[in-house]
Each structure stands twice: as C-alpha cells, then as structure tokens.
Design a protein around this motif. Structure first.
Motif, PDB file in Angstrom:
ATOM      1  N   ARG A 151      -5.669   0.054  15.232  1.00  0.00           N
ATOM      2  CA  ARG A 151      -4.556  -0.782  15.674  1.00  0.00           C
ATOM      3  C   ARG A 151      -4.974  -1.623  16.880  1.00  0.00           C
ATOM      4  O   ARG A 151      -5.143  -1.089  17.984  1.00  0.00           O
ATOM      5  N   PRO A 152      -5.162  -2.927  16.707  1.00  0.00           N
ATOM      6  CA  PRO A 152      -5.481  -3.772  17.869  1.00  0.00           C
ATOM      7  C   PRO A 152      -4.301  -3.824  18.830  1.00  0.00           C
ATOM      8  O   PRO A 152      -3.139  -3.720  18.417  1.00  0.00           O
ATOM      9  N   ILE A 162       6.064  -4.604  10.512  1.00  0.00           N
ATOM     10  CA  ILE A 162       4.610  -4.536  10.671  1.00  0.00           C
ATOM     11  C   ILE A 162       4.164  -3.104  10.387  1.00  0.00           C
ATOM     12  O   ILE A 162       4.599  -2.165  11.053  1.00  0.00           O
ATOM     13  N   TYR A 163       3.311  -2.944   9.395  1.00  0.00           N
ATOM     14  CA  TYR A 163       2.900  -1.618   8.927  1.00  0.00           C
ATOM     15  C   TYR A 163       1.387  -1.466   8.950  1.00  0.00           C
ATOM     16  O   TYR A 163       0.642  -2.447   8.905  1.00  0.00           O
ATOM     17  N   ASP A 164       0.934  -0.218   8.995  1.00  0.00           N
ATOM     18  CA  ASP A 164      -0.456   0.088   8.694  1.00  0.00           C
ATOM     19  C   ASP A 164      -0.469   1.025   7.481  1.00  0.00           C
ATOM     20  O   ASP A 164       0.581   1.310   6.896  1.00  0.00           O
ATOM     21  N   SER A 165      -1.657   1.503   7.091  1.00  0.00           N
ATOM     22  CA  SER A 165      -1.745   2.279   5.854  1.00  0.00           C
ATOM     23  C   SER A 165      -1.107   3.660   5.962  1.00  0.00           C
ATOM     24  O   SER A 165      -0.918   4.334   4.943  1.00  0.00           O
ATOM     25  N   ASP A 166      -0.763   4.104   7.175  1.00  0.00           N
ATOM     26  CA  ASP A 166       0.014   5.340   7.337  1.00  0.00           C
ATOM     27  C   ASP A 166       1.507   5.055   7.224  1.00  0.00           C
ATOM     28  O   ASP A 166       2.227   5.686   6.451  1.00  0.00           O
ATOM     29  N   ILE A 168       3.110   2.519   6.031  1.00  0.00           N
ATOM     30  CA  ILE A 168       3.600   1.861   4.809  1.00  0.00           C
ATOM     31  C   ILE A 168       4.201   2.876   3.858  1.00  0.00           C
ATOM     32  O   ILE A 168       5.067   2.555   3.045  1.00  0.00           O
ATOM     33  N   LEU A 169       3.778   4.141   3.989  1.00  0.00           N
ATOM     34  CA  LEU A 169       4.294   5.192   3.110  1.00  0.00           C
ATOM     35  C   LEU A 169       5.671   5.683   3.551  1.00  0.00           C
ATOM     36  O   LEU A 169       6.226   6.603   2.945  1.00  0.00           O
ATOM     37  N   ASP A 170       6.194   5.065   4.605  1.00  0.00           N
ATOM     38  CA  ASP A 170       7.562   5.361   5.054  1.00  0.00           C
ATOM     39  C   ASP A 170       8.473   4.135   4.929  1.00  0.00           C
ATOM     40  O   ASP A 170       9.626   4.189   5.358  1.00  0.00           O
ATOM     41  N   MET A 171       7.974   3.046   4.368  1.00  0.00           N
ATOM     42  CA  MET A 171       8.761   1.816   4.290  1.00  0.00           C
ATOM     43  C   MET A 171      10.003   2.021   3.417  1.00  0.00           C
ATOM     44  O   MET A 171       9.897   2.487   2.285  1.00  0.00           O
ATOM     45  N   GLN A 172      11.151   1.670   3.938  1.00  0.00           N
ATOM     46  CA  GLN A 172      12.407   1.924   3.243  1.00  0.00           C
ATOM     47  C   GLN A 172      13.084   0.657   2.745  1.00  0.00           C
ATOM     48  O   GLN A 172      14.298   0.635   2.525  1.00  0.00           O
ATOM     49  N   ASP A 262       7.855 -11.240   4.128  1.00  0.00           N
ATOM     50  CA  ASP A 262       8.881 -10.263   4.517  1.00  0.00           C
ATOM     51  C   ASP A 262       8.296  -9.137   5.370  1.00  0.00           C
ATOM     52  O   ASP A 262       9.006  -8.509   6.150  1.00  0.00           O
ATOM     53  N   ALA A 263       6.992  -8.857   5.180  1.00  0.00           N
ATOM     54  CA  ALA A 263       6.350  -7.781   5.926  1.00  0.00           C
ATOM     55  C   ALA A 263       4.842  -7.984   5.881  1.00  0.00           C
ATOM     56  O   ALA A 263       4.324  -8.748   5.062  1.00  0.00           O
ATOM     57  N   ILE A 264       4.128  -7.299   6.791  1.00  0.00           N
ATOM     58  CA  ILE A 264       2.670  -7.352   6.800  1.00  0.00           C
ATOM     59  C   ILE A 264       2.112  -5.938   6.852  1.00  0.00           C
ATOM     60  O   ILE A 264       2.655  -5.064   7.539  1.00  0.00           O
ATOM     61  N   LEU A 265       1.062  -5.718   6.082  1.00  0.00           N
ATOM     62  CA  LEU A 265       0.368  -4.437   6.059  1.00  0.00           C
ATOM     63  C   LEU A 265      -1.017  -4.644   6.664  1.00  0.00           C
ATOM     64  O   LEU A 265      -1.827  -5.398   6.129  1.00  0.00           O
ATOM     65  N   TRP A 266      -1.292  -3.978   7.775  1.00  0.00           N
ATOM     66  CA  TRP A 266      -2.564  -4.132   8.471  1.00  0.00           C
ATOM     67  C   TRP A 266      -3.543  -3.079   7.931  1.00  0.00           C
ATOM     68  O   TRP A 266      -3.322  -1.881   8.044  1.00  0.00           O
ATOM     69  N   CYS A 267      -4.645  -3.545   7.345  1.00  0.00           N
ATOM     70  CA  CYS A 267      -5.646  -2.651   6.752  1.00  0.00           C
ATOM     71  C   CYS A 267      -7.041  -3.026   7.222  1.00  0.00           C
ATOM     72  O   CYS A 267      -7.967  -3.131   6.406  1.00  0.00           O
ATOM     73  N   ASN A 268      -7.206  -3.235   8.493  1.00  0.00           N
ATOM     74  CA  ASN A 268      -8.474  -3.741   9.014  1.00  0.00           C
ATOM     75  C   ASN A 268      -9.214  -2.666   9.798  1.00  0.00           C
ATOM     76  O   ASN A 268      -9.336  -2.734  11.009  1.00  0.00           O
TER      77      ASN A 268
END
Length: 465
Positions: A151-152, A162-166, A168-172, A262-268
């Motif tokens: 996470r920068p 704003i989500y990361d790969s952890d 995102i599994l809670d996105m409702q 609508d949303a961004i998933l950070w996977c860097n």
C-alpha cells in the motif's frame, strides 16, 4: 522465564507454517505455532488463495450457465450481485479452517493465538486478543508470517471505493466499472473474474506486455482473451494520483489520461509481514518490501531463525510454501537441505495458465535447437464435450534428444494438466523424452490426451524436414 518452551516454534499458520510445524512434530519435536487470527489457515485460507480461487470457480459456473443454450431457454435473466457471488465462494473457508485445525490436533502441535514479537533469538512475546501477554521460548524459530498487499502512502485505502486484494473480498456493492491497477498475476486474475461477472474493467499495466515471464505465445493468448471478455488493457502506464469521491474514483496517470470508474482495485505488489516482529531485537533486517534473506537451508542471518513462504519473496506460491515448510524442518533436523526449484506456475485467470521449464525466448537466446508441438483444446473430444474450446497445450522439446524442455498450457484445467509434463521432465536421462507421450495410452476422452496430440504434432514437424 518462558511460559512455554518448544523445540521448534513457528510464527504463522499458512501453508509454509503448517507444513513446517507438522513435519517437525512428526519427527518427534515439541512444536508450537503462533497465529494472529482467531483461527488457523493464514492469509491463504482467509484472504488469498482459497477465497479468490473459490470466487473464480463460482464466476466460471455463472459464465457456463449463461453460455449454455439449455439454460437460456429457461428465460432467467436475473443479475447476480457481487456480494451474493462472494457469499457462495466464502462457504469453503470454514471447511478449510476445520480441516487445518484437525491437522494440528492430530499431530499434537500447540496453537497460540495472538501477535508475536521477538524479545531475543530464543524468546517471543505473545500478546493475546484480550491483551494478556505470554513469553514463548524455543530452540529454533521459523518465521512464516506471509505477506500482505503493498500500500503506497499516497493512496487512501480507507476510502470505501479503493480496495486491495484483501479488502476486495469484503466489497458489499457491485461496480459497473472497475479499474484494476497492476497487471501482475493477482491483477490479471481479478480482471478476468470481474469481467466474467459482466463488469467493465480497465487493467493498468506498467510494463509493455502481460506477465512477461510467460512464454510469449501464452502471454499473447492471455491478452487476447482478456480483451475478448471486455477488459481494456493499458500498457506502459504509471499512476500519478487517485481521486475518490462519494460516487466514483478517478485514476490520474502520468501519461495525462484520466480514468473514472465506480471503484479501483490496487494490485501492485506485496509486502512481507515482518513489520510487527521487532526484528531489531535479534539484529535482523528485512528489505524494502519486508522480505527476509535466507540461504539454501532457509536460514536467516541469525543461526537459529529460519524463514519460509511469502515472507522470503519469490515464488510466493502456496504450492511452493508447502514444500519450503517441509524442507526447512528437514534442515533443522539435520537432513540434507533441499531448496525448491522448477516450481510450476499456476495462474487462475479465466482461462487459467500453467507452465514449467523454459520458454521459446529462453531457448532461442541459449541457442538450443528445439521444436514445438501443440494441441488445441477445441480439437479434443473432452474439450468439445465440456464446452472448453479456448486453450492449448504447448510442448517444447530438443530436436536431437527429444528431451522435454518446457510445458506451457493455457485453458481449462491447465494447472492440473501441467503436472504430467512436470513428471516426465523430472526423470533422469533418457526417461525425459517426448516419446513417452507417443507410447503411453491416455484415457479417452480426457484433457490429458492433449499430450499425445501435441507430441504427434511436434514429431510431425521433425519428420517433414
């Protein structure tokens, strides 16, 4: 004085921690394991491999349902929401927790719940969820704390869009348009999953091609099928800033582009979970990504401290972590050190990818005379029966010795199919030859039959010379 004393203490109950603890216990050692969640399994079972691959499986079923003309006749046009799909995928997690808990019980490995930090090289302070503290001592300590999404500092991950790969599994909610920043393995997997649910996806890649460690033909196939499923792939882009509001998120790129979704998933990238271990107390330092350096026996610079799994970086795969865990316990017990090599890739995009051995580019640069044999799934009986028309198996073999040099698979069950080629490549001398696939009878119809088809294709290329 320590409240508990063990021969081997493992910090982390993911794949590497579990396998190292159980291997040591089976050898007669007194073993304890520390987990900072209230249940075992680590990130693999709760935030990584298991839930994401379960999500992929559910999405694949949804795609098959939508593409099957038999079901289309039912006229059911209901749209599945992401939370509903996620709920179905998450049902496997309690089963995994129960399974892995039983492993510790059967092997008499004591499980301690709480946050661990070093006091010295033989003692750990454990802070339980209720705040209670214990001192746990051990002759040898294995760090198997895994990793977390990088996470920068300039990205606000507390924002609900704003989500990361952890997380995102809670996105409702169910975005109509999603930006995936980072086109590594995790980014490509999630891009294909969300596009499979009918979302519009922008995949941002800071390199000039997808997954450049793959064989070029496989990488090109992935690019084509991501675009075919509705993913817009943007190469050579770097983020400048992210602007999020109540209703949308805007990604500003250094190229001047502005993408709104609508949303961004950070996977860097990912970071090793070493920041809370108080490594200074034992004179150990992690690199800028929190990873630890180890030797061929997985020993760190401190003689009785070892590290395995994602926390040592490459390859960062659950499959490799299990092997590393067994290997490190063997080294502690005095057995020969075996550092894993020739680990197959397993990339769970839709369709999935798996490979082992060298690529065409690597063989060309090494000036190795090779030939190629291909089998396209659309031409196999099992592929036609299952409706798996996308994909192929590709064999690279030496023109003179017929030694199998590389196996590359793209399509349904690729991560399963690759193991047949892996087994042959692992044979010594004349045992590794493409002739095996010509003289061995494969069940029919199966996906594995692609090996025979690919071998025949390759041999035909030689015979025509």
């Amino acid at each position: 004085m320590a409240d508990f004393m063990y021969d081997v203490l493992v910090i982390g109950s993911g794949p590497s921690g579990e396998s190292s603890a159980i291997a040591a216990a089976k050898a007669g050692k007194k073993v304890g394991i520390i987990e900072n969640r209230t249940v075992v399994g680590g990130s693999c079972a709760h935030k990584g491999t298991i839930p994401s691959k379960s999500l992929r499986h559910v999405v694949k079923q949804v795609i098959q349902f939508k593409n099957n003309s038999l079901f289309r006749e039912l006229g059911d046009t209901r749209r599945l929401t992401f939370p509903r799909v996620l709920e179905s995928a998450a049902r496997v997690i309690p089963k995994q927790v129960e399974l892995h808990t039983n492993f510790y019980v059967r092997n008499r490995v004591a499980v301690h719940i709480g946050d661990a930090s070093f006091i010295n090289k033989h003692e750990i302070e454990l802070v339980a969820p209720d705040g209670a503290k214990e001192i746990i001592g051990a002759s040898d300590i294995i760090i198997a704390t895994g990793s977390r999404p990088y996470r920068p500092d300039d990205v606000d991950f507390t924002h609900p869009r704003i989500y990361d790969s952890d997380t995102i599994l809670d996105m409702q909610h169910t975005p109509r348009h999603l930006i995936v920043y980072g086109a590594g393995v995790i980014g490509c997997e999630y891009a294909s999953i969300f596009s499979g649910l009918g979302m519009r996806v922008d995949l941002i890649n800071n390199r000039d091609r997808l997954l450049s460690f793959l064989d070029d033909e496989i990488s090109d196939a992935l690019s084509y099928h991501l675009r075919d499923s509705g993913v817009t792939v943007r190469h050579g882009e770097e983020y400048e800033s992210i602007e999020a509001s109540e209703h949308s998120v805007t990604l500003h790129l250094k190229s001047g582009k502005r993408l709104r979704a609508d949303a961004i998933l950070w996977c860097n990238g990912r970071s090793g979970n070493t920041h809370t271990l108080n490594l200074d107390a034992i004179g150990l330092k992690a690199d800028h990504r929190g990873n630890l350096k180890v030797d061929d026996c997985y020993r760190t610079e401190v003689e009785n401290i070892y590290a395995v799994g994602d926390v040592i970086g490459w390859p960062g795969l659950a499959s490799a972590s299990y092997g590393q865990g067994r290997a490190v316990s063997g080294g502690i017990l005095g057995d020969a050190c075996i550092k894993l090599s020739n680990v197959p890739t397993g990339i769970y995009t839709l369709p999935e990818i798996s490979s082992i051995g060298r690529t065409e580019t690597e063989l060309t640069q090494a000036k190795v005379p090779y030939e190629v044999g291909r089998a396209f799934f659309k031409n196999t009986a099992r592929g036609q029966i299952s409706g798996e028309y996308v994909g192929m198996l590709k064999l690279l073999f030496h023109v003179d010795t017929l030694e199998v040099l590389g196996v590359h698979c793209f399509g349904a069950e690729a991560a399963e199919i690759v193991h047949i080629g892996q087994a042959i490549m692992g044979q010594k001398g004349e045992g590794n030859t493409i002739q095996y696939f010509l003289t061995t009878t494969f069940n029919y119809p199966t996906m594995a039959e692609a090996y025979r088809v690919a071998a025949l294709d390759g041999m035909n290329r030689i015979s025509r010379r």
